[in-house]
Enzyme design. Structure first.
Site, PDB file in Angstrom:
ATOM      1  N   TYR A  92       0.851  -1.275   0.176  1.00 38.90           N
ATOM      2  CA  TYR A  92      -0.060  -0.086   0.229  1.00 38.90           C
ATOM      3  C   TYR A  92       0.901   1.500   0.028  1.00 38.90           C
ATOM      4  O   TYR A  92       0.743   2.210  -0.921  1.00 38.90           O
ATOM      5  CB  TYR A  92      -0.872   0.107   1.467  1.00 38.90           C
ATOM      6  CG  TYR A  92      -1.723   1.260   1.501  1.00 38.90           C
ATOM      7  CD1 TYR A  92      -2.944   1.345   0.438  1.00 38.90           C
ATOM      8  CD2 TYR A  92      -1.375   2.210   2.180  1.00 38.90           C
ATOM      9  CE1 TYR A  92      -3.713   2.619   0.578  1.00 38.90           C
ATOM     10  CE2 TYR A  92      -2.166   3.407   2.426  1.00 38.90           C
ATOM     11  CZ  TYR A  92      -3.339   3.726   1.351  1.00 38.90           C
ATOM     12  OH  TYR A  92      -4.107   4.738   1.525  1.00 38.90           O
TER      13      TYR A  92
ATOM     14  N   LYS B 130       1.194   4.528  -2.831  1.00 36.12           N
ATOM     15  CA  LYS B 130       1.031   5.905  -2.772  1.00 36.12           C
ATOM     16  C   LYS B 130       2.135   6.733  -2.827  1.00 36.12           C
ATOM     17  O   LYS B 130       2.155   7.738  -3.333  1.00 36.12           O
ATOM     18  CB  LYS B 130       0.517   6.001  -1.098  1.00 36.12           C
ATOM     19  CG  LYS B 130      -0.782   5.357  -0.745  1.00 36.12           C
ATOM     20  CD  LYS B 130      -1.780   6.219  -1.813  1.00 36.12           C
ATOM     21  CE  LYS B 130      -3.141   5.589  -1.764  1.00 36.12           C
ATOM     22  NZ  LYS B 130      -4.328   6.260  -2.573  1.00 36.12           N
TER      23      LYS B 130
ATOM     24  N   THR C 233     -13.467   6.120   6.526  1.00 37.29           N
ATOM     25  CA  THR C 233     -14.169   5.316   5.263  1.00 37.29           C
ATOM     26  C   THR C 233     -13.693   3.953   5.125  1.00 37.29           C
ATOM     27  O   THR C 233     -13.223   3.295   6.145  1.00 37.29           O
ATOM     28  CB  THR C 233     -13.601   6.138   4.001  1.00 37.29           C
ATOM     29  OG1 THR C 233     -11.967   5.483   3.820  1.00 37.29           O
ATOM     30  CG2 THR C 233     -13.525   7.547   4.079  1.00 37.29           C
TER      31      THR C 233
END
Length: 325
Positions: free
Chosen positions: A205, A209, A242
């Site tokens: 991840y 990014k 989220t």
């Protein structure tokens, strides 16, 4: 031998998270200034069916934009567009299917968009996933790298000529790449971009990014050198409550819930920096930035490595089947 690098990756990853939470504990969320109307402008927002993507699409449509929500959940996407339009915004929203884990689907989406003869003024590369178990996209790429970065890399490049022709000096087209503070813990391993040797979902991840920031800076440099009216910026929304955190382990999920209520930003607060980059007058002609909480912020030292930027660009072109410009 594999355990030490995995543990170090975990430590760096969660240290980034702690720093962000401490910042959010003592600093209020960025408040959007009054934004100019965007009537007649067209935007594409990937992953705009929920969370920060939905809040971004909703706000851009309220400013008068025609917003195309691109995503892979047809019912959810149609419902999101319908909800935005029912709110009586000055612009309009629609949903168009695109699966970022399939390069074929990305190409089909772009062709469909081109066939309509629409301009393109804003591209928000928002969609993403986090901490999924080891798996591959439809084209065989590591899932985080493929969805978060490579799919958006291809999408942006295929739409670049439209962005160039739609912008003009004093009213540039804009590309916004959704990064994260975890990019500070990221390492781009050019010999193992798909993390086959030693897989860590945290490392995968953070690599994706970091790749988005490297991509942002390299693309802006190329556009500026050629004098095109397109600006590219990376944004960091902070830690936002989220569905991105749905893949946390059970214990981590339990620990996250009480913390999120107090310290996490809401999706609307997280989206504010994206909306700012997409529409604010203050950002006109300003590209190659990393924006956090409404301010230009220094990204990681590694993200400024020009050789790594170029190497990743060339490799990405090769992986998605693009000829270098």
């Amino acid at each position: 031998m594999w355990l030490q690098p995995v543990l170090m990756t975990l430590l760096r990853f969660y240290l980034c998270g702690v720093k962000v939470l401490l910042y959010q504990l003592f600093n209020r969320s960025f408040t959007l200034p009054v934004l100019p109307k965007q009537n007649g402008r067209v935007a594409i927002v990937t992953g705009g069916t929920r969370g920060m993507g939905l809040e971004t699409a909703k706000h851009l449509a309220s400013l008068g934009m025609h917003v195309v929500i691109a995503g892979n959940e047809r019912e959810e996407g149609a419902a999101a567009a319908r909800k935005i339009n029912e709110e009586g915004c000055e612009g309009k929203a629609e949903f168009v299917f695109m699966d970022l884990t399939s390069l074929k689907s990305v190409r089909q989406f772009v062709q469909g968009f081109r066939d309509r003869g629409l301009p393109l003024h804003v591209l928000v590369n928002n969609a993403g996933t986090m901490l999924v178990s080891e798996s591959n996209t439809k084209d065989g790429f590591e899932f985080h790298f493929g969805l978060n970065y490579l799919g958006h890399f291809l999408l942006t490049n295929l739409l670049l000529d439209l962005l160039k022709t739609s912008g003009r000096q004093g009213r540039c087209s804009r590309v916004i790449n959704m990064s994260s503070a975890t990019h500070f813990s990221g390492v781009v391993d050019m010999e193992d971009l798909n993390r086959r040797i030693c897989y860590s979902s945290h490392g995968a991840y953070s690599q994706s990014k970091l790749a988005l920031v490297l991509f942002t800076y390299y693309l802006q440099e190329q556009l500026s050198a050629a004098g095109f009216p397109v600006i590219v910026n990376a944004v960091d929304p902070g830690m936002v409550d989220t569905a991105l955190y749905d893949n946390l382990y059970s214990l981590a999920k339990m620990l996250k819930k009480p913390v999120a209520k107090i310290l996490f930003r809401t999706p609307a607060e997280g989206a504010s920096v994206v909306i700012y980059a997409a529409a604010a007058s203050e950002m006109e002609g300003v590209g190659g930035c990393y924006l956090y909480n409404g301010k230009k912020t220094q990204s990681s030292d590694l993200s400024f490595d020009s050789e790594l930027q170029e190497e990743l660009w060339k490799k990405s072109c090769e992986l998605v089947g693009l000829q270098e410009a």
